[in-house]
Motif scaffolding. Sequence first.
Motif, PDB file in Angstrom:
ATOM      1  N   CYS A 197      76.030  55.685  26.625  1.00  0.00           N
ATOM      2  CA  CYS A 197      75.212  54.575  26.138  1.00  0.00           C
ATOM      3  C   CYS A 197      76.144  53.466  25.707  1.00  0.00           C
ATOM      4  N   ASN A 198      75.876  52.242  26.123  1.00  0.00           N
ATOM      5  CA  ASN A 198      76.716  51.096  25.790  1.00  0.00           C
ATOM      6  C   ASN A 198      76.203  50.451  24.499  1.00  0.00           C
ATOM      7  N   PHE A 199      76.328  51.192  23.401  1.00  0.00           N
ATOM      8  CA  PHE A 199      75.764  50.789  22.109  1.00  0.00           C
ATOM      9  C   PHE A 199      76.580  49.644  21.521  1.00  0.00           C
ATOM     10  N   LYS A 200      75.921  48.499  21.295  1.00  0.00           N
ATOM     11  CA  LYS A 200      76.608  47.299  20.846  1.00  0.00           C
ATOM     12  C   LYS A 200      76.314  46.918  19.393  1.00  0.00           C
ATOM     13  N   GLY A 201      75.146  47.289  18.867  1.00  0.00           N
ATOM     14  CA  GLY A 201      74.855  46.903  17.501  1.00  0.00           C
ATOM     15  C   GLY A 201      73.404  47.093  17.120  1.00  0.00           C
ATOM     16  N   PHE A 202      73.092  46.722  15.875  1.00  0.00           N
ATOM     17  CA  PHE A 202      71.726  46.905  15.383  1.00  0.00           C
ATOM     18  C   PHE A 202      71.384  45.824  14.377  1.00  0.00           C
ATOM     19  N   LYS A 245      69.229  60.549  23.894  1.00  0.00           N
ATOM     20  CA  LYS A 245      70.038  61.330  24.837  1.00  0.00           C
ATOM     21  C   LYS A 245      69.219  61.661  26.076  1.00  0.00           C
ATOM     22  N   THR A 246      67.972  62.037  25.879  1.00  0.00           N
ATOM     23  CA  THR A 246      67.094  62.326  27.011  1.00  0.00           C
ATOM     24  C   THR A 246      66.856  61.064  27.836  1.00  0.00           C
ATOM     25  N   PHE A 247      66.650  59.955  27.152  1.00  0.00           N
ATOM     26  CA  PHE A 247      66.387  58.682  27.829  1.00  0.00           C
ATOM     27  C   PHE A 247      67.578  58.268  28.688  1.00  0.00           C
ATOM     28  N   PHE A 248      68.756  58.194  28.095  1.00  0.00           N
ATOM     29  CA  PHE A 248      69.930  57.680  28.803  1.00  0.00           C
ATOM     30  C   PHE A 248      70.521  58.678  29.803  1.00  0.00           C
ATOM     31  N   MET A 249      70.371  59.963  29.539  1.00  0.00           N
ATOM     32  CA  MET A 249      71.027  60.969  30.383  1.00  0.00           C
ATOM     33  C   MET A 249      70.099  61.558  31.443  1.00  0.00           C
ATOM     34  N   GLU A 250      68.769  61.379  31.263  1.00  0.00           N
ATOM     35  CA  GLU A 250      67.829  61.985  32.205  1.00  0.00           C
ATOM     36  C   GLU A 250      66.780  61.001  32.723  1.00  0.00           C
ATOM     37  N   LYS A 251      66.110  60.319  31.825  1.00  0.00           N
ATOM     38  CA  LYS A 251      64.952  59.513  32.201  1.00  0.00           C
ATOM     39  C   LYS A 251      65.319  58.154  32.802  1.00  0.00           C
ATOM     40  N   ALA A 252      66.344  57.504  32.259  1.00  0.00           N
ATOM     41  CA  ALA A 252      66.663  56.127  32.666  1.00  0.00           C
ATOM     42  C   ALA A 252      68.177  55.938  32.715  1.00  0.00           C
ATOM     43  N   THR A 253      68.827  56.688  33.569  1.00  0.00           N
ATOM     44  CA  THR A 253      70.292  56.640  33.655  1.00  0.00           C
ATOM     45  C   THR A 253      70.798  55.261  34.079  1.00  0.00           C
ATOM     46  N   GLN A 254      69.929  54.462  34.680  1.00  0.00           N
ATOM     47  CA  GLN A 254      70.332  53.115  35.109  1.00  0.00           C
ATOM     48  C   GLN A 254      70.669  52.207  33.933  1.00  0.00           C
ATOM     49  N   PHE A 255      70.297  52.619  32.715  1.00  0.00           N
ATOM     50  CA  PHE A 255      70.587  51.800  31.540  1.00  0.00           C
ATOM     51  C   PHE A 255      71.858  52.241  30.808  1.00  0.00           C
ATOM     52  N   GLN A 256      72.574  53.204  31.319  1.00  0.00           N
ATOM     53  CA  GLN A 256      73.746  53.722  30.605  1.00  0.00           C
ATOM     54  C   GLN A 256      74.800  52.653  30.333  1.00  0.00           C
ATOM     55  N   SER A 257      74.995  51.730  31.271  1.00  0.00           N
ATOM     56  CA  SER A 257      76.028  50.718  31.104  1.00  0.00           C
ATOM     57  C   SER A 257      75.495  49.398  30.542  1.00  0.00           C
ATOM     58  N   ILE A 258      74.190  49.306  30.358  1.00  0.00           N
ATOM     59  CA  ILE A 258      73.571  48.082  29.848  1.00  0.00           C
ATOM     60  C   ILE A 258      73.818  47.967  28.342  1.00  0.00           C
ATOM     61  N   PRO A 259      74.232  46.797  27.826  1.00  0.00           N
ATOM     62  CA  PRO A 259      74.382  46.642  26.376  1.00  0.00           C
ATOM     63  C   PRO A 259      73.097  47.036  25.653  1.00  0.00           C
ATOM     64  N   PHE A 260      73.233  47.888  24.655  1.00  0.00           N
ATOM     65  CA  PHE A 260      72.081  48.453  23.957  1.00  0.00           C
ATOM     66  C   PHE A 260      72.117  48.062  22.481  1.00  0.00           C
ATOM     67  N   PHE A 261      70.996  47.528  22.002  1.00  0.00           N
ATOM     68  CA  PHE A 261      70.850  47.133  20.605  1.00  0.00           C
ATOM     69  C   PHE A 261      69.596  47.783  20.021  1.00  0.00           C
ATOM     70  N   ILE A 262      69.608  47.995  18.717  1.00  0.00           N
ATOM     71  CA  ILE A 262      68.430  48.485  18.004  1.00  0.00           C
ATOM     72  C   ILE A 262      67.980  47.392  17.033  1.00  0.00           C
ATOM     73  N   PHE A 263      66.724  46.989  17.122  1.00  0.00           N
ATOM     74  CA  PHE A 263      66.124  46.054  16.167  1.00  0.00           C
ATOM     75  C   PHE A 263      65.011  46.786  15.425  1.00  0.00           C
ATOM     76  N   SER A 264      64.768  46.377  14.204  1.00  0.00           N
ATOM     77  CA  SER A 264      63.830  47.138  13.386  1.00  0.00           C
ATOM     78  C   SER A 264      63.190  46.273  12.326  1.00  0.00           C
ATOM     79  N   GLU A 265      62.256  46.891  11.622  1.00  0.00           N
ATOM     80  CA  GLU A 265      61.505  46.184  10.584  1.00  0.00           C
ATOM     81  C   GLU A 265      61.165  47.162   9.470  1.00  0.00           C
TER      82      GLU A 265
END
Length: 452
Positions: free
Chosen positions: A195-200, A150-170
């Motif tokens: 946040c344009n959350f698309k998947g993980f 929330k801090t990242f998308f709403m304050e630190k890097a608002t330019q990424f709000q509309s960018i497709p967002f994915f989470i990858f992990s291990e």
Amino acid sequence: MECFTKTSSVIILLAYLSMIHASNADMLRYMKHKHSVDEPKQEWDYVEVRSYAHMFYWLYYTTDPAGYEHVPLVMWLQGGPGGSSTGFGNFAEIGPLDIMLKPRNTTWLSAASLLFVDNPVGAGFSYVDNDDAYTTNVDTIARDLLVLLKTFFMEKATQFQSIPFFIFSESYGGKMTAAVSSVLYEAVTTGDIKCNFKGFAMGDSWISPIDSTLGWGSYLYTNSLVDLNGYLEVNSSLEKVAHAIQMGNWTQATEAWGSAQNVVELKSNGVNFYNILQWGGSEPTTEGERLLDRMTKRMLGKLHNDPLSELMNGPIRHKLRIIPEHVVWGGQSDMVFQKQTEDFMKPVTDIVNSLIMNTPLKVVVYSGQLDLIVETTGTEAWVYRLDIAEEFRKAVRIPTLNPSTKLTSGFVQSAKNFSFYWILNAGHMVPSDNGDTALAMLKMVIKTPSTK
């Protein structure tokens, strides 16, 4: 706290000038590569996710010529728990440079912007101010990550709000990913976060620990790593894990799981849990060492090896310039693992199932062929209990080719919004073992109508 953004030349110059207190080895290594490395645009910062709990993130903008506006953003979560995304995931797996600061040909930065997060608090450069601030369960981990996002998308890097967002992990990062994906999707749906959350995607992930563990004996025996007697002894030790889980004794289950690993090591003459073809992977133990300490060393040793620790606590620390003096990279990681002992063996299959059935998110599982600790048949076991299992069984499994050799390097099978990737010639750390195929998989997963 101010967020730092720098061009490559300024980053390298400031990092070099501020290294006067680093070791000679660190300085020589950085000097060797500082003139040949053109670093991408980067930002990094801390977010106080709770009182006394400080989480560190590191953002890299894509190197795709199209620019960050036209490719997805991928957040990477490491396992352990206690492994560092900004360290191991970045320099040993998918970031622009390897541990020797040489360019990585298979960096995921070529296809997406990358957000590495040291999570839970205490991992990597993240830290807590007192013992009560550590997380003890995946629910708290998810809430902390939601605060960071929330801090990242709403304050630190608002330019990424509309960018497709994915989470990858291990590994354990997959368990955390399932949990945070659930709360993130809810927050996006209610408008609490833009946040344009698309998947993980969950790689060799600790989703159903008992399923992943019960397959050890058969996997070892099939691959000639134990004989029949060894197979029976391993299975006997695993029965104790299953019994503890059935009784709801979760801490006892974690301890029994650690004891079972000791049996596996003894009967296989020290098999590498992360890749059965790579020997000598287990961290050395000392006589009389506590089981919990041995488990911690085994799970985090590969993620915090000496060369990586030297890099992160030397040149990288000086480059970042915002790490508090009292914070040592990885210094709190052992405690992170030990604080999760009660929660470690609990499954999150219900969360994954709900996200498949009740959301439009892409849900991906990928598994390395040579991984023992989260071996593939155990992963398949819980997948085939999902509500989508019948439809998934009927789907056609399609071979995938290695982009370099053009030979078969894996398979993928999909049903609705769910996909399973089998990755050949790779163990637990898929991008590290088979970088070409991992990058190809990434591109397949993040491909959306709005991306090329």
